[in-house]
Design a protein around this motif. Structure first.
Motif, PDB file in Angstrom:
ATOM      1  N   ASN A  95      62.039  24.311 -35.234  1.00 11.31           N
ATOM      2  CA  ASN A  95      61.041  25.283 -35.681  1.00 11.31           C
ATOM      3  C   ASN A  95      60.778  26.296 -34.560  1.00 11.31           C
ATOM      4  OD1 ASN A  95      59.206  24.024 -33.847  1.00 11.31           O
ATOM      5  ND2 ASN A  95      58.753  22.473 -35.396  1.00 11.31           N
ATOM      6  N   ASP A  96      59.795  27.146 -34.741  1.00 11.32           N
ATOM      7  CA  ASP A  96      59.513  28.167 -33.725  1.00 11.32           C
ATOM      8  C   ASP A  96      58.882  27.592 -32.458  1.00 11.32           C
ATOM      9  OD1 ASP A  96      60.732  30.258 -35.021  1.00 11.32           O
ATOM     10  OD2 ASP A  96      58.889  31.045 -35.901  1.00 11.32           O
ATOM     11  N   PHE A  97      58.487  26.326 -32.472  1.00 13.46           N
ATOM     12  CA  PHE A  97      58.070  25.651 -31.246  1.00 13.46           C
ATOM     13  C   PHE A  97      59.289  25.176 -30.458  1.00 13.46           C
ATOM     14  CE2 PHE A  97      54.120  24.799 -33.745  1.00 13.46           C
ATOM     15  CZ  PHE A  97      53.201  25.330 -32.857  1.00 13.46           C
ATOM     16  N   GLY A  98      60.466  25.178 -31.131  1.00 17.54           N
ATOM     17  CA  GLY A  98      61.689  24.723 -30.488  1.00 17.54           C
ATOM     18  C   GLY A  98      61.981  23.256 -30.695  1.00 17.54           C
ATOM     19  N   ARG A  99      61.259  22.608 -31.625  1.00 20.04           N
ATOM     20  CA  ARG A  99      61.465  21.181 -31.901  1.00 20.04           C
ATOM     21  C   ARG A  99      61.942  20.991 -33.338  1.00 20.04           C
ATOM     22  NH1 ARG A  99      56.603  21.324 -28.705  1.00 20.04           N
ATOM     23  NH2 ARG A  99      55.354  21.524 -30.587  1.00 20.04           N
ATOM     24  N   VAL A 100      62.825  20.051 -33.543  1.00 24.90           N
ATOM     25  CA  VAL A 100      63.328  19.736 -34.878  1.00 24.90           C
ATOM     26  C   VAL A 100      62.209  19.122 -35.703  1.00 24.90           C
ATOM     27  CG1 VAL A 100      64.913  18.239 -36.173  1.00 24.90           C
ATOM     28  CG2 VAL A 100      65.703  19.448 -34.118  1.00 24.90           C
ATOM     29  N   GLY A 101      62.118  19.533 -36.961  1.00 21.31           N
ATOM     30  CA  GLY A 101      61.141  18.967 -37.882  1.00 21.31           C
ATOM     31  C   GLY A 101      59.861  19.778 -37.953  1.00 21.31           C
ATOM     32  N   TYR A 102      58.829  19.119 -38.451  1.00 19.70           N
ATOM     33  CA  TYR A 102      57.529  19.761 -38.672  1.00 19.70           C
ATOM     34  C   TYR A 102      56.673  19.706 -37.419  1.00 19.70           C
ATOM     35  CZ  TYR A 102      52.766  20.444 -40.351  1.00 19.70           C
ATOM     36  OH  TYR A 102      51.486  20.892 -40.520  1.00 19.70           O
ATOM     37  N   ASP A 103      56.041  20.813 -37.108  1.00 15.15           N
ATOM     38  CA  ASP A 103      54.981  20.866 -36.104  1.00 15.15           C
ATOM     39  C   ASP A 103      53.824  21.630 -36.715  1.00 15.15           C
ATOM     40  OD1 ASP A 103      55.449  19.670 -33.396  1.00 15.15           O
ATOM     41  OD2 ASP A 103      57.339  20.748 -33.644  1.00 15.15           O
ATOM     42  N   GLY A 104      52.638  21.112 -36.511  1.00 12.65           N
ATOM     43  CA  GLY A 104      51.467  21.651 -37.169  1.00 12.65           C
ATOM     44  C   GLY A 104      50.876  22.892 -36.542  1.00 12.65           C
ATOM     45  N   PRO A 105      49.886  23.445 -37.238  1.00 17.09           N
ATOM     46  CA  PRO A 105      49.205  24.646 -36.782  1.00 17.09           C
ATOM     47  C   PRO A 105      48.597  24.494 -35.396  1.00 17.09           C
ATOM     48  CG  PRO A 105      48.657  24.223 -39.067  1.00 17.09           C
ATOM     49  CD  PRO A 105      49.412  23.026 -38.564  1.00 17.09           C
ATOM     50  N   ASN A 106      48.707  25.566 -34.630  1.00 13.81           N
ATOM     51  CA  ASN A 106      48.079  25.675 -33.318  1.00 13.81           C
ATOM     52  C   ASN A 106      47.828  27.163 -33.051  1.00 13.81           C
ATOM     53  OD1 ASN A 106      47.059  25.154 -30.812  1.00 13.81           O
ATOM     54  ND2 ASN A 106      49.020  24.703 -29.855  1.00 13.81           N
ATOM     55  N   PRO A 107      47.032  27.810 -33.935  1.00 13.16           N
ATOM     56  CA  PRO A 107      46.848  29.262 -33.810  1.00 13.16           C
ATOM     57  C   PRO A 107      45.926  29.618 -32.647  1.00 13.16           C
ATOM     58  CG  PRO A 107      45.398  28.428 -35.494  1.00 13.16           C
ATOM     59  CD  PRO A 107      46.253  27.260 -35.047  1.00 13.16           C
ATOM     60  N   PRO A 108      46.024  30.854 -32.192  1.00 12.74           N
ATOM     61  CA  PRO A 108      45.063  31.305 -31.197  1.00 12.74           C
ATOM     62  C   PRO A 108      43.684  31.460 -31.835  1.00 12.74           C
ATOM     63  CG  PRO A 108      46.405  33.138 -31.932  1.00 12.74           C
ATOM     64  CD  PRO A 108      46.976  31.895 -32.568  1.00 12.74           C
ATOM     65  N   ALA A 109      42.659  31.487 -31.007  1.00  8.76           N
ATOM     66  CA  ALA A 109      41.302  31.702 -31.518  1.00  8.76           C
ATOM     67  C   ALA A 109      41.243  33.046 -32.232  1.00  8.76           C
ATOM     68  CB  ALA A 109      40.300  31.660 -30.372  1.00  8.76           C
ATOM     69  N   GLY A 110      40.496  33.074 -33.315  1.00  7.57           N
ATOM     70  CA  GLY A 110      40.354  34.312 -34.070  1.00  7.57           C
ATOM     71  C   GLY A 110      40.270  34.039 -35.555  1.00  7.57           C
ATOM     72  N   PRO A 111      40.713  35.004 -36.356  1.00 13.35           N
ATOM     73  CA  PRO A 111      40.605  34.849 -37.809  1.00 13.35           C
ATOM     74  C   PRO A 111      41.482  33.704 -38.324  1.00 13.35           C
ATOM     75  CG  PRO A 111      41.792  36.864 -37.259  1.00 13.35           C
ATOM     76  CD  PRO A 111      41.302  36.277 -35.968  1.00 13.35           C
ATOM     77  N   PRO A 112      41.208  33.233 -39.538  1.00 16.07           N
ATOM     78  CA  PRO A 112      41.999  32.143 -40.108  1.00 16.07           C
ATOM     79  C   PRO A 112      43.472  32.534 -40.284  1.00 16.07           C
ATOM     80  CG  PRO A 112      40.086  32.632 -41.496  1.00 16.07           C
ATOM     81  CD  PRO A 112      40.152  33.688 -40.451  1.00 16.07           C
ATOM     82  N   HIS A 113      44.325  31.535 -40.153  1.00 18.69           N
ATOM     83  CA  HIS A 113      45.754  31.701 -40.425  1.00 18.69           C
ATOM     84  C   HIS A 113      46.074  30.958 -41.711  1.00 18.69           C
ATOM     85  CE1 HIS A 113      47.514  33.092 -36.425  1.00 18.69           C
ATOM     86  NE2 HIS A 113      46.200  33.220 -36.330  1.00 18.69           N
ATOM     87  N   ARG A 114      47.021  31.505 -42.468  1.00 28.65           N
ATOM     88  CA  ARG A 114      47.500  30.863 -43.695  1.00 28.65           C
ATOM     89  C   ARG A 114      48.781  30.102 -43.373  1.00 28.65           C
ATOM     90  NH1 ARG A 114      48.675  35.947 -46.823  1.00 28.65           N
ATOM     91  NH2 ARG A 114      48.819  36.664 -44.673  1.00 28.65           N
ATOM     92  N   TYR A 115      48.900  28.918 -43.952  1.00 27.80           N
ATOM     93  CA  TYR A 115      50.102  28.090 -43.796  1.00 27.80           C
ATOM     94  C   TYR A 115      50.666  27.878 -45.194  1.00 27.80           C
ATOM     95  CZ  TYR A 115      48.345  27.899 -39.198  1.00 27.80           C
ATOM     96  OH  TYR A 115      47.897  28.301 -37.965  1.00 27.80           O
ATOM     97  N   VAL A 116      51.822  28.481 -45.441  1.00 22.76           N
ATOM     98  CA  VAL A 116      52.436  28.460 -46.760  1.00 22.76           C
ATOM     99  C   VAL A 116      53.522  27.391 -46.760  1.00 22.76           C
ATOM    100  CG1 VAL A 116      53.640  29.796 -48.523  1.00 22.76           C
ATOM    101  CG2 VAL A 116      51.981  30.928 -46.993  1.00 22.76           C
ATOM    102  N   PHE A 117      53.280  26.329 -47.520  1.00 18.95           N
ATOM    103  CA  PHE A 117      54.256  25.263 -47.716  1.00 18.95           C
ATOM    104  C   PHE A 117      55.005  25.586 -48.996  1.00 18.95           C
ATOM    105  CE2 PHE A 117      51.000  23.402 -45.082  1.00 18.95           C
ATOM    106  CZ  PHE A 117      51.715  22.613 -44.186  1.00 18.95           C
TER     107      PHE A 117
END
Length: 160
Positions: A95-117
């Protein structure tokens, strides 16, 4: 393309909910456990499925990919909570963290982020993408071939 008869649900992280604590990145107290997903109504001609999780609100200019998995057999209609990174039942890219598989949300402080599965119905048994290659290749194959997709969206926000 979205088909109204093709749908996906999750007990852990339902549509229009806040991402469940276990699905969050460890930095936010989670365990990066992938949510359970169950789908119904796949279109005729489906020979496999792919699953993606995408944050379109990430401050990257192109979003952030948390999960890209494919070659899920057409007979499968769900994924259990916590798909192992080393699962042999499907293929997963880094993934964009550089690890195989699922890694969960870790957004910067601020407005809400959407996670589209999303669950993507595919007309091929195997996507032909190499999991060791960047996920853009698998995503290109998924999005250019999909018969339909089903989405659920959850949010998460880190307060400032």
């Amino acid at each position: 393309m979205t088909d109204t008869t093709f749908s996906v649900t999750s007990q852990a992280t339902p549509d229009d909910s806040v991402v469940a604590a276990a699905q969050l990145a460890p930095e936010l107290g989670g365990t990066s456990t992938s949510p359970d997903l169950t789908w119904t109504g796949a279109p005729e001609g489906t020979r496999s499925f792919a699953v993606t999780c995408y944050d379109p609100d990430a401050p990257t200019g192109s979003g952030f990919w948390h999960w890209v998995a494919w070659d899920i057999p057409a007979s499968t209609t769900s994924l259990d909570l916590g798909v192992p990174r080393e699962s042999t039942d499907l293929k997963q890219a880094a993934n964009d963290f550089g690890r195989v598989g699922y890694d969960g949300p870790n957004p910067p402080a601020g407005p809400p982020h959407r996670y589209v599965f999303s669950v993507h119905a595919l007309p091929v048994e195997t996507l032909g993408a190499d999991p060791s290659d960047p996920h853009v290749g698998a995503r290109f194959a998924i999005f250019t071939q999909q018969l339909a997709s089903a989405d659920l969206t959850a949010t998460y926000q880190v307060s400032e």
